[in-house]
Design an enzyme around this catalytic site. Structure first.
Site, PDB file in Angstrom:
ATOM      1  N   ILE A  18      -1.012  -7.317  -6.508  1.00  0.00           N
ATOM      2  CA  ILE A  18      -2.247  -7.515  -7.110  1.00  0.00           C
ATOM      3  C   ILE A  18      -1.999  -7.354  -8.381  1.00  0.00           C
ATOM      4  O   ILE A  18      -2.687  -7.995  -9.413  1.00  0.00           O
ATOM      5  CB  ILE A  18      -3.630  -6.672  -6.623  1.00  0.00           C
ATOM      6  CG1 ILE A  18      -3.970  -7.060  -5.093  1.00  0.00           C
ATOM      7  CG2 ILE A  18      -4.581  -6.865  -7.630  1.00  0.00           C
ATOM      8  CD1 ILE A  18      -4.921  -6.208  -4.439  1.00  0.00           C
ATOM      9  N   ASP A  71       6.109   6.713 -14.434  1.00  0.00           N
ATOM     10  CA  ASP A  71       5.582   7.307 -13.216  1.00  0.00           C
ATOM     11  C   ASP A  71       4.245   7.917 -13.796  1.00  0.00           C
ATOM     12  O   ASP A  71       4.093   8.898 -14.142  1.00  0.00           O
ATOM     13  CB  ASP A  71       6.534   8.302 -12.626  1.00  0.00           C
ATOM     14  CG  ASP A  71       6.186   8.994 -11.500  1.00  0.00           C
ATOM     15  OD1 ASP A  71       5.026   8.781 -10.903  1.00  0.00           O
ATOM     16  OD2 ASP A  71       6.820   9.802 -10.852  1.00  0.00           O
ATOM     17  N   SER A 149     -10.355  -0.555  -6.466  1.00  0.00           N
ATOM     18  CA  SER A 149     -10.596   0.078  -5.471  1.00  0.00           C
ATOM     19  C   SER A 149     -10.194  -0.580  -4.148  1.00  0.00           C
ATOM     20  O   SER A 149      -9.334  -1.505  -4.153  1.00  0.00           O
ATOM     21  CB  SER A 149     -11.898   0.555  -5.225  1.00  0.00           C
ATOM     22  OG  SER A 149     -12.352   1.365  -4.291  1.00  0.00           O
ATOM     23  N   TYR A 173      -6.576   8.399   1.609  1.00  0.00           N
ATOM     24  CA  TYR A 173      -6.446   7.142   0.656  1.00  0.00           C
ATOM     25  C   TYR A 173      -8.078   6.597   0.344  1.00  0.00           C
ATOM     26  O   TYR A 173      -8.508   6.412  -0.543  1.00  0.00           O
ATOM     27  CB  TYR A 173      -5.830   5.835   1.306  1.00  0.00           C
ATOM     28  CG  TYR A 173      -5.863   4.696   0.334  1.00  0.00           C
ATOM     29  CD1 TYR A 173      -4.964   4.743  -0.622  1.00  0.00           C
ATOM     30  CD2 TYR A 173      -6.220   3.650   0.858  1.00  0.00           C
ATOM     31  CE1 TYR A 173      -4.994   3.791  -1.592  1.00  0.00           C
ATOM     32  CE2 TYR A 173      -6.166   2.378   0.244  1.00  0.00           C
ATOM     33  CZ  TYR A 173      -5.470   2.352  -1.136  1.00  0.00           C
ATOM     34  OH  TYR A 173      -5.604   1.466  -1.873  1.00  0.00           O
ATOM     35  N   LYS A 177     -10.183   6.529  -2.910  1.00  0.00           N
ATOM     36  CA  LYS A 177     -10.944   5.256  -3.530  1.00  0.00           C
ATOM     37  C   LYS A 177     -12.341   5.666  -3.540  1.00  0.00           C
ATOM     38  O   LYS A 177     -13.093   5.193  -4.510  1.00  0.00           O
ATOM     39  CB  LYS A 177     -10.528   4.168  -2.432  1.00  0.00           C
ATOM     40  CG  LYS A 177      -9.228   3.859  -2.692  1.00  0.00           C
ATOM     41  CD  LYS A 177      -8.708   3.344  -4.092  1.00  0.00           C
ATOM     42  CE  LYS A 177      -7.363   2.833  -4.218  1.00  0.00           C
ATOM     43  NZ  LYS A 177      -6.893   2.388  -5.493  1.00  0.00           N
ATOM     44  N   VAL A 206      -8.440  -8.428   2.972  1.00  0.00           N
ATOM     45  CA  VAL A 206      -7.185  -7.676   2.595  1.00  0.00           C
ATOM     46  C   VAL A 206      -6.288  -8.798   1.937  1.00  0.00           C
ATOM     47  O   VAL A 206      -6.355  -9.778   2.386  1.00  0.00           O
ATOM     48  CB  VAL A 206      -6.394  -7.044   3.860  1.00  0.00           C
ATOM     49  CG1 VAL A 206      -6.157  -8.317   5.069  1.00  0.00           C
ATOM     50  CG2 VAL A 206      -5.174  -6.380   3.604  1.00  0.00           C
TER      51      VAL A 206
END
Length: 282
Positions: A18, A71, A149, A173, A177, A206
């Protein structure tokens, strides 16, 4: 005329998936894009994709981009990345907090070092970077921050639970988010009257990427259940360029916001045929 002509943009996680698609679209719309990620060259990471590849694609299409290896789990590297972007293109106009790090491990087994690293990338880094770019945005009374998100922010609700729920190891996770969505609306309210828009968007379905394929969230890059990454890029572009009065504080989904603003004619998935997170409904 592009929607981002002359604007300086930072996109994190721009080496693949993305993030790479957002970087390409934003450059095509006239943005000068600082592409930030850890992977500078192909082969530096087990997954396909690199900053050099993303930047080469942008430049071949006539766009402007530069690669910045960092990083972002470390504040000092975030600060250095923002300084490098300023040195290349000037004050920051748009920040897209896209980079993510995911370990699907049940809480009982979660290594503490991985726990801290995941939170550092997925939640601390958006704070670090937002604070750093606001140094440019607030004095100029303009700017946009777009946070990326995930549908993982939608919790499983209360029990009793079917046997197949909660076994995937996505608790941390999802919590990160959900926190990012609350952070979005809180920061949006803080800087709204200073001319800055802060928003958040997740995929309605997804998105097949090297990462989602690796984690077996899709069967492959051509999984018909998936959403093309271009839709997330378009949704991020919409949120980054629409007047703040229309979008500030929005926690939304790619196809939902694109359909609402007439950028697509039909859509499906979260935000359209099923509800999103609680913050998306506020």
């Amino acid at each position: 005329m592009g929607r981002l002509d002359g604007k300086t943009v930072i996109v994190t996680g721009a080496s693949r998936g993305i993030g790479a698609e957002i970087a390409r679209l934003f450059a095509a719309e006239g943005g000068r894009v600082a592409c930030v990620a850890r992977t500078m060259r192909e082969g530096d990471h087990p997954l396909e994709g690199s900053l050099e590849h993303t930047v080469a694609m942008i430049r071949e299409a006539g766009g402007e981009a530069t690669a910045i290896a960092a990083d972002i789990s470390e504040y000092e590297q975030c600060a250095a990345a923002v300084e490098a972007a300023r040195a290349a293109y000037g004050p920051i106009d748009v920040l897209v907090n896209n980079a993510a790090l995911t370990y699907f491990i049940p809480i009982k087994d979660y290594p503490v070092n991985k726990w801290h690293r995941s939170i550092a990338v997925n939640f601390h880094a958006p704070f670090y970077l937002s604070q750093l770019v606001l140094q440019d945005m607030l004095p100029r009374k303009s700017g946009a921050i777009v946070n990326i998100s995930s549908g993982a922010a939608i919790g499983p609700g209360r029990g009793p639970y079917p046997e197949n729920i909660g076994r995937g190891g996505g608790t941390l996770y999802g919590a990160e988010k959900a926190a990012l969505e609350r952070f979005t609306q809180g920061l949006a309210s803080e800087v709204y009257h200073d001319g800055v828009s802060v928003t958040c968007v997740s995929p309605s379905q997804v998105v097949p990427t090297p990462g989602t394929v690796f984690h077996h969230l899709v069967t492959g890059m051509d999984d018909p259940r998936g959403e093309p990454p271009l839709l997330m890029a378009q949704a991020a572009l919409l949120l980054a360029t629409e007047p703040k009065e229309r979008v500030a504080g929005r926690v939304t989904y790619s196809q939902e916001i694109l359909l609402e603003f007439g950028w697509i004619r039909e859509g499906k998935g979260i935000g359209i045929d099923r509800k999103g997170s609680g913050y998306s409904q506020i």
